[in-house]
Scaffold this active site. Structure first.
Site, PDB file in Angstrom:
ATOM      1  N   HIS A  79       0.827  -1.214   0.000  1.00  0.00           N
ATOM      2  CA  HIS A  79       0.000   0.000   0.000  1.00  0.00           C
ATOM      3  C   HIS A  79       0.860   1.261   0.000  1.00  0.00           C
ATOM      4  O   HIS A  79       0.519   2.254  -0.653  1.00  0.00           O
ATOM      5  CB  HIS A  79      -0.967  -0.004   1.182  1.00  0.00           C
ATOM      6  CG  HIS A  79      -1.868  -1.200   1.198  1.00  0.00           C
ATOM      7  ND1 HIS A  79      -2.441  -1.696   2.339  1.00  0.00           N
ATOM      8  CD2 HIS A  79      -2.287  -2.012   0.185  1.00  0.00           C
ATOM      9  CE1 HIS A  79      -3.165  -2.770   2.038  1.00  0.00           C
ATOM     10  NE2 HIS A  79      -3.089  -2.976   0.743  1.00  0.00           N
ATOM     11  N   HIS A 238      -9.741  -1.439  -4.574  1.00  0.00           N
ATOM     12  CA  HIS A 238      -8.562  -1.829  -3.794  1.00  0.00           C
ATOM     13  C   HIS A 238      -7.668  -2.777  -4.589  1.00  0.00           C
ATOM     14  O   HIS A 238      -6.437  -2.694  -4.494  1.00  0.00           O
ATOM     15  CB  HIS A 238      -8.926  -2.474  -2.454  1.00  0.00           C
ATOM     16  CG  HIS A 238      -7.691  -2.760  -1.655  1.00  0.00           C
ATOM     17  ND1 HIS A 238      -7.034  -1.773  -0.936  1.00  0.00           N
ATOM     18  CD2 HIS A 238      -6.938  -3.880  -1.539  1.00  0.00           C
ATOM     19  CE1 HIS A 238      -5.941  -2.296  -0.403  1.00  0.00           C
ATOM     20  NE2 HIS A 238      -5.861  -3.572  -0.751  1.00  0.00           N
ATOM     21  N   ASP A 242      -3.735  -2.235  -5.308  1.00  0.00           N
ATOM     22  CA  ASP A 242      -2.695  -3.259  -5.186  1.00  0.00           C
ATOM     23  C   ASP A 242      -1.876  -3.355  -6.467  1.00  0.00           C
ATOM     24  O   ASP A 242      -0.640  -3.434  -6.426  1.00  0.00           O
ATOM     25  CB  ASP A 242      -3.321  -4.630  -4.900  1.00  0.00           C
ATOM     26  CG  ASP A 242      -3.718  -4.815  -3.443  1.00  0.00           C
ATOM     27  OD1 ASP A 242      -3.206  -4.082  -2.574  1.00  0.00           O
ATOM     28  OD2 ASP A 242      -4.539  -5.711  -3.171  1.00  0.00           O
ATOM     29  N   HIS A 265      -1.605 -10.038  -6.390  1.00  0.00           N
ATOM     30  CA  HIS A 265      -0.199  -9.644  -6.268  1.00  0.00           C
ATOM     31  C   HIS A 265       0.727 -10.543  -7.092  1.00  0.00           C
ATOM     32  O   HIS A 265       1.603 -10.058  -7.801  1.00  0.00           O
ATOM     33  CB  HIS A 265       0.243  -9.695  -4.806  1.00  0.00           C
ATOM     34  CG  HIS A 265      -0.401  -8.670  -3.939  1.00  0.00           C
ATOM     35  ND1 HIS A 265      -0.277  -7.308  -4.171  1.00  0.00           N
ATOM     36  CD2 HIS A 265      -1.152  -8.793  -2.820  1.00  0.00           C
ATOM     37  CE1 HIS A 265      -0.944  -6.654  -3.234  1.00  0.00           C
ATOM     38  NE2 HIS A 265      -1.480  -7.527  -2.406  1.00  0.00           N
TER      39      HIS A 265
END
Length: 305
Positions: A79, A238, A242, A265
């Protein structure tokens, strides 16, 4: 010329570690041109540096880590890395007196505020961008992510969560990137998790900092946070946050069009590594003035005073 950016002054904040639940002190320091993004653990003697590097990234169940050749790691970098990408910070030293960056509220917004509080300084050295020259795509089952050539930076992200709290119309988000758009539309979107997963992890001594203060928490039917969501489509926003952090692990803003379906990720990092490994697919570029620079990377008034 378009110049590299660092901070004007040192700033510090405290927060809680997602893994340990313990207080963490975070210090952000200006750095000279061509330093890059350096994460530093000061709880070790001597301190250990982790340069942001796509090849050092490990994706765990809870977060993204950077791991060095001695298997020493620093956790929960994603973040803060997104905030650096959002504001185009090229050179910075990030110190923590713990094995992890504090989770703060589970979004990038506290880090954006901290960076803006430090002030952003232009260094007398050309800023290097990674420009995508050829389409590169990676897949994992039905999940995929790709970069295409484009004179700017756009993101188009789709999730596929079958959950009553996530409306089918709020599972895709697309945006033309800019620092302003990142701050307004993306930076406040929080990470999310299932109550049962958090309870299970905590029963095993993990995720001790996990709470309603640092995540959207859901059960099988609804969002459990009293204040609800910050955006109707906060979940997919969100995931885009990421991705912005993951793609900045090369230390440079990227000029191209990013599209992803159910990526996370690990797949974002796989795409970044695939791009960098294919020499003909990208190039470093610099810009002499604002007229040449893609709109995505123009500095907003709030950033460069």
């Amino acid at each position: 010329m378009i110049k590299q950016r660092t901070l004007k002054r040192i700033v510090q904040a405290t927060g809680v570690g997602l893994h340990t639940g313990k207080k963490v002190t975070l210090t952000l320091r200006p750095a000279p041109a061509n330093t890059g993004v350096i994460y530093r653990r000061t709880d070790l003697n001597p301190p250990v540096d982790f340069p942001a590097d796509a090849k050092s990234v490990r994706d765990t169940m809870l977060c993204t880590c950077l791991v060095n050749e001695h298997d020493v790691r620093i956790s929960t970098v994603e973040h803060l890395n997104a905030a650096l990408a959002g504001l185009g910070i090229d050179n910075i030293v990030i110190e923590v007196n713990a094995p992890e960056i504090p989770i703060m509220d589970g979004s990038a917004a506290p880090f954006v505020y901290l960076l803006l509080d430090a002030g952003i300084d232009a260094l007398n050295c050309a800023k290097k961008f990674v420009r995508i020259k050829e389409t590169v795509r990676v897949e994992d089952g039905d999940k995929w992510a790709e970069f295409r050539p484009y004179n700017g930076f756009t993101l188009d992200f789709t999730i596929d969560f079958n959950h009553p709290a996530i409306d089918s119309s709020s599972q895709r988000y697309a945006m033309n990137f800019s620092a302003d758009a990142f701050m307004r539309q993306i930076s406040r979107a929080r990470t999310f998790g299932f109550m049962r997963d958090i309870e299970y992890l905590q029963s095993r001594g993990l995720c001790l900092g996990g709470s309603f203060d640092c995540a959207i928490v859901v059960d099988d039917y609804r969002v459990l946070n009293e204040d609800g969501l910050r955006f109707e489509d906060e979940f997919v926003r969100h995931k885009m946050l990421d991705a912005i952090g993951d793609l900045f692990m090369c230390g440079h803003n990227i000029i191209g069009a990013f599209t992803a379906y159910k990526s996370g990720h690990a797949l974002n990092n796989k795409l970044l590594q695939a791009v960098l490994a294919k020499q003909e697919a990208w190039e470093f570029v610099t810009f002499q003035d604002d007229a040449e620079l893609p709109l995505a990377f123009k500095a907003p008034s709030t950033v460069l005073a």
